[in-house]
Design a protein around this motif. Sequence first.
Motif, PDB file in Angstrom:
ATOM      1  N   THR A   1       0.874  -1.122   0.130  1.00 13.37           N
ATOM      2  CA  THR A   1      -0.159   0.014  -0.259  1.00 13.37           C
ATOM      3  C   THR A   1       0.694   1.249   0.046  1.00 13.37           C
ATOM      4  OG1 THR A   1      -1.580  -0.918   1.138  1.00 13.37           O
ATOM      5  CG2 THR A   1      -1.671   1.209   1.193  1.00 13.37           C
ATOM      6  N   VAL A   2       0.596   2.217  -0.962  1.00 14.25           N
ATOM      7  CA  VAL A   2       1.244   3.180  -1.005  1.00 14.25           C
ATOM      8  C   VAL A   2       0.462   4.621  -0.918  1.00 14.25           C
ATOM      9  CG1 VAL A   2       2.783   4.925  -2.639  1.00 14.25           C
ATOM     10  CG2 VAL A   2       2.998   2.315  -2.447  1.00 14.25           C
ATOM     11  N   ASP A   3       0.420   5.324   0.145  1.00 16.32           N
ATOM     12  CA  ASP A   3      -0.520   6.542   0.152  1.00 16.32           C
ATOM     13  C   ASP A   3      -1.676   6.124   0.214  1.00 16.32           C
ATOM     14  OD1 ASP A   3       1.677   8.603  -2.023  1.00 16.32           O
ATOM     15  OD2 ASP A   3       1.658   8.332   0.162  1.00 16.32           O
TER      16      ASP A   3
ATOM     17  N   ILE B   1      -3.697   0.346  -2.955  1.00 18.04           N
ATOM     18  CA  ILE B   1      -3.144  -0.853  -2.863  1.00 18.04           C
ATOM     19  C   ILE B   1      -2.479  -0.895  -4.399  1.00 18.04           C
ATOM     20  CG2 ILE B   1      -4.121  -3.461  -3.165  1.00 18.04           C
ATOM     21  CD1 ILE B   1      -6.411  -2.637  -1.452  1.00 18.04           C
ATOM     22  N   ARG B   2      -1.388  -1.819  -4.319  1.00 14.38           N
ATOM     23  CA  ARG B   2      -0.717  -1.934  -5.673  1.00 14.38           C
ATOM     24  C   ARG B   2      -0.128  -3.364  -5.761  1.00 14.38           C
ATOM     25  NH1 ARG B   2       4.704   1.273  -7.147  1.00 14.38           N
ATOM     26  NH2 ARG B   2       3.240   3.109  -7.040  1.00 14.38           N
TER      27      ARG B   2
ATOM     28  N   ILE C   1      -6.197   1.477 -11.799  1.00 18.08           N
ATOM     29  CA  ILE C   1      -7.875   1.161 -11.844  1.00 18.08           C
ATOM     30  C   ILE C   1      -8.701   1.681 -10.920  1.00 18.08           C
ATOM     31  CG2 ILE C   1      -7.279  -0.779 -13.420  1.00 18.08           C
ATOM     32  CD1 ILE C   1      -8.000  -2.539 -10.980  1.00 18.08           C
ATOM     33  N   GLU C   2      -9.896   1.930 -11.003  1.00 12.99           N
ATOM     34  CA  GLU C   2     -10.591   2.382  -9.900  1.00 12.99           C
ATOM     35  C   GLU C   2     -11.740   1.394  -9.648  1.00 12.99           C
ATOM     36  OE1 GLU C   2     -10.486   7.045 -10.847  1.00 12.99           O
ATOM     37  OE2 GLU C   2     -12.296   5.885 -11.523  1.00 12.99           O
ATOM     38  N   VAL C   3     -11.866   0.902  -8.273  1.00 17.54           N
ATOM     39  CA  VAL C   3     -12.877  -0.030  -8.114  1.00 17.54           C
ATOM     40  C   VAL C   3     -13.905   0.590  -7.219  1.00 17.54           C
ATOM     41  CG1 VAL C   3     -13.080  -2.071  -6.520  1.00 17.54           C
ATOM     42  CG2 VAL C   3     -10.789  -1.898  -7.748  1.00 17.54           C
ATOM     43  N   ILE C   4     -15.261   0.251  -7.522  1.00 17.40           N
ATOM     44  CA  ILE C   4     -16.342   0.946  -7.135  1.00 17.40           C
ATOM     45  C   ILE C   4     -17.296   0.071  -6.415  1.00 17.40           C
ATOM     46  CG2 ILE C   4     -18.358   2.482  -7.393  1.00 17.40           C
ATOM     47  CD1 ILE C   4     -16.920   3.434 -10.031  1.00 17.40           C
TER      48      ILE C   4
ATOM     49  N   ARG D   1      -8.642   3.172  -5.158  1.00 19.35           N
ATOM     50  CA  ARG D   1      -7.709   3.276  -6.400  1.00 19.35           C
ATOM     51  C   ARG D   1      -6.864   2.152  -6.160  1.00 19.35           C
ATOM     52  NH1 ARG D   1      -6.459   7.117 -10.172  1.00 19.35           N
ATOM     53  NH2 ARG D   1      -4.350   7.292 -10.673  1.00 19.35           N
ATOM     54  N   ILE D   2      -6.568   1.178  -7.331  1.00 22.04           N
ATOM     55  CA  ILE D   2      -5.626   0.357  -7.301  1.00 22.04           C
ATOM     56  C   ILE D   2      -4.601   0.544  -8.422  1.00 22.04           C
ATOM     57  CG2 ILE D   2      -5.553  -2.258  -7.307  1.00 22.04           C
ATOM     58  CD1 ILE D   2      -7.201  -1.443  -5.342  1.00 22.04           C
ATOM     59  N   GLU D   3      -3.314   0.210  -8.128  1.00 18.31           N
ATOM     60  CA  GLU D   3      -2.215   0.273  -9.143  1.00 18.31           C
ATOM     61  C   GLU D   3      -1.872  -0.937  -9.470  1.00 18.31           C
ATOM     62  OE1 GLU D   3      -0.578   4.893  -8.555  1.00 18.31           O
ATOM     63  OE2 GLU D   3       0.365   3.322  -7.865  1.00 18.31           O
ATOM     64  N   ILE D   4      -1.662  -1.268 -10.515  1.00 17.83           N
ATOM     65  CA  ILE D   4      -1.039  -2.636 -11.212  1.00 17.83           C
ATOM     66  C   ILE D   4       0.358  -2.279 -11.760  1.00 17.83           C
ATOM     67  CG2 ILE D   4      -1.286  -4.615 -12.370  1.00 17.83           C
ATOM     68  CD1 ILE D   4      -3.502  -4.287 -10.150  1.00 17.83           C
ATOM     69  N   GLU D   5       1.193  -2.653 -11.057  1.00 18.31           N
ATOM     70  CA  GLU D   5       2.632  -2.636 -11.890  1.00 18.31           C
ATOM     71  C   GLU D   5       2.946  -3.421 -13.017  1.00 18.31           C
ATOM     72  OE1 GLU D   5       5.922  -2.160  -9.291  1.00 18.31           O
ATOM     73  OE2 GLU D   5       7.493  -2.183 -11.002  1.00 18.31           O
TER      74      GLU D   5
END
Length: 845
Positions: free
Chosen positions: A26-28, A31-32, A106-109, A118-122
């Motif tokens: 988790t950054v800021d 979830i990544r 990506i945004e999960v609602i 807000r989710i980040e996928i590297e």
Amino acid sequence: MDQKRMMDVFHFYQWRILCFTLLLYTVDGQIRYTIPEELKEGSVVGNIAKDLGFGLSDISDRRLRIASDTGKQYFHIDLGRGELTVHERIDRETLCSQTVPCLLPIEVIAENPLQLYRIEIEIQDVNDNSPTFQSHERILNIPENVNPGAKFPLDKAEDPDVASNSLRSYSLSNNDNFKLNVKNQDGKKIPELVLDKYLDREKQAVHKLILTAVDGGNPVKTGTSEIVITVLDINDNSPQFEKSFYEGSIDENTTPGTEVIRVKAIDLDEGLNGEVEYFYGEQSTDATRELFDINLETGVISVKGQLDHEKSNLHTFDILAKDKGSPRMEGHCSVKIKITDVNDNAPEIVITSLTSPIPENSPVGTVVALISAKDADSGENGKVKVEVASNSPFKLNHSLSNHYMLVTNAHIDREVHSQYDIQLNAVDLGSPPLSTKKTISISISDTNDNPPVFTQKSYVVYVKENCPPGSMLSSVSAQDPDVEKNAQISYSILGSTSQEFPVSSYVYINSDNGSIFSMHSFDYEKIKVFQFLVQAKDQGTPSLSSNATVHVFILDQNDNVPAVIYPSLAMGSVSHQRMPRSAKMGHLVTKVTAVDADSGHNAWISYRLAEATDSSLFAVNLYTGEVRTKRSVSEQDDASQRLLIEIKDNGEPVQSTTVTVDILIEDGLHEPISDFRQKATERDKKNSKLTFYLILALASVSMLSLLTFFILLIKCARGTRGSPSCCLRRNSDGYKNPNRNLQIQLNTDGPIKYVEVLGGDMMSQSQSFGSYLSPMSEFSDLTLVKPSSTLDFKDTLRGLDASLPDSAWTFECQQVSTIFSKHRTVHIFTQYVVCGLLTVVATFK
């Protein structure tokens, strides 16, 4: 076999990356996940429900879904397991090009309540691309007199992969005259062909070499290009640029024709061999050629097309300087032009999710919409602030970077506003700032918060008696500002407000339109007024209602024939009366009394002598019905006289009846009273004890009557001022009209003794109740004559009282005379007894 082995190693490496580099952190507050590119569809990225703190039952209830701005759905949420899986093929090179790290946001609602994550996928790179050259063949013309050490730039290879999978090195096929040199420029490896030994065109005019580019992947991938070298003889000096690398910057809104950079090359040769012309390098892209122009003679690079920092903020290309010798010699330099951002893009408002309609009873703080803003500019030019118009009951709450929640800020009433057009204003922080507006419409759904309201608090209905059953009496109406079922009104009758009878037996109401109908004909003589409650009820949940009172007044119709109460029908169809021949003019022969069950003008009764044996002898009073002589009776008059008296009311149409009276004129009937007294005296002597008891009873009753008179006089003095003729007045909350009165009057004029009880007011015909003593009766019995044979005197009083609920009865005893001729000794007592008894009856009634 080698190729198959390399593919096996590649897949092993790919799954190894998946197993060991799939990290959750988790950054800021975000979830990544980290995954390699090119994963198969359905591959699991991570358990997003667990990482977000959702239970498996919450996933469906909250309707977890992914919102995408790009239109592509790279990932999918398995609602059964709560896992985030790959939905489409992911190519890191397409998404991020050379950018490292490659992050795919990506945004999960989640709904109910509405919430954004807000989710980040590297996306990690795998070695799925081989180094490639723009051209598979490079032709070089090298004069034979070029000294060893001369360098000739070669086409560089491009590898879309990054990091360790990117281009690592170049190699050159074995030869005797050339060697390979690789230089680093802006982090890129550029191969150069270096002349190691003099060329001898006579020995070998053409040299063919293979340039190989190798990446750092495992297994490695390679790409090749053929270098064809033609050895030239003559023009042994090539143009040389003053700098091997030129760099400049320019704003993206620079107008075409503006100079950016000037390059310059010098050729030491003379003549045509020293004249230099400038050209784009062979690897320069079409996009570069469309944006920039190079002057063939001066080397000035100027703006040609419309620059756009958002599409490309850096342009790198090569410039060739060629002389006009034969063969032409060329020199090379590299140019890098940076495009500086200006605030030329207005912000964009994106409605991620919108709930419409919303119920009007939504509590303050209800989330209505999720809103995000973006700006294609960079830096401060790309920072956006969103505001909502202040004249609406909504406000924006800031959630994440450039993400907002639109929530209710006040109570919402659909009856005031059924729809809101909310204007959103987005402004960036550039200079000057740019803004954009967007309007979203939110409908308000109805809740049942308004009861039906009648157009009147009470309704007054006048209906004629004898109206046919099923007649519409009136119509009530109510309005409800709600809509649909909440405004659908049904009407019903709750019941009577004062009567004891069930009102449903009198009227019924149409539940749809409020029309009120009669159940049967009304009889004014039985009921004159009644009231009931009507309820208007909507179909909402819960339903609301209101009531209104309907007052129904029955209007009298002339539907009753005057009824003769004296002479009584029990005496026969013909009344027999006797009178002395010595009667003078004005002698009271008899009194015909009739009543009419109607009221008002319909009950005004008049009497008329329709037929007579001798019309000159008798006359009938028009209003009282008294039959008197018009002249003195003579010897010539017939002893038997017959009168036909017509009784009419004042209604429309007129109702009438007749009564026949036979009168016997007798001689020597002028002393009937003396004979009566003599007989009474003899009878009194025989019944002295009975007389004594009667006197005692009458004395007791008289005392009671006197006491009652005193009480009534005191009440009358308190209740009414200035009314000396009042014997008794009863006032109550329900009786307020002093004009209504009941008079008890005794008449002894003539041989007929009678008592009249008169009730009425100033505007209506009095109703009369009489008691009569026939002069021919041996016992002079007291007979009460009433309008209806089925009612006694007390019931008659009750009927009169009930028919006038808004009036007060005043019983006036104006004149009381004796009606008894049997006992002259109790004459004065009887006078008070009769008045007292009748008054007491009326009082306690």
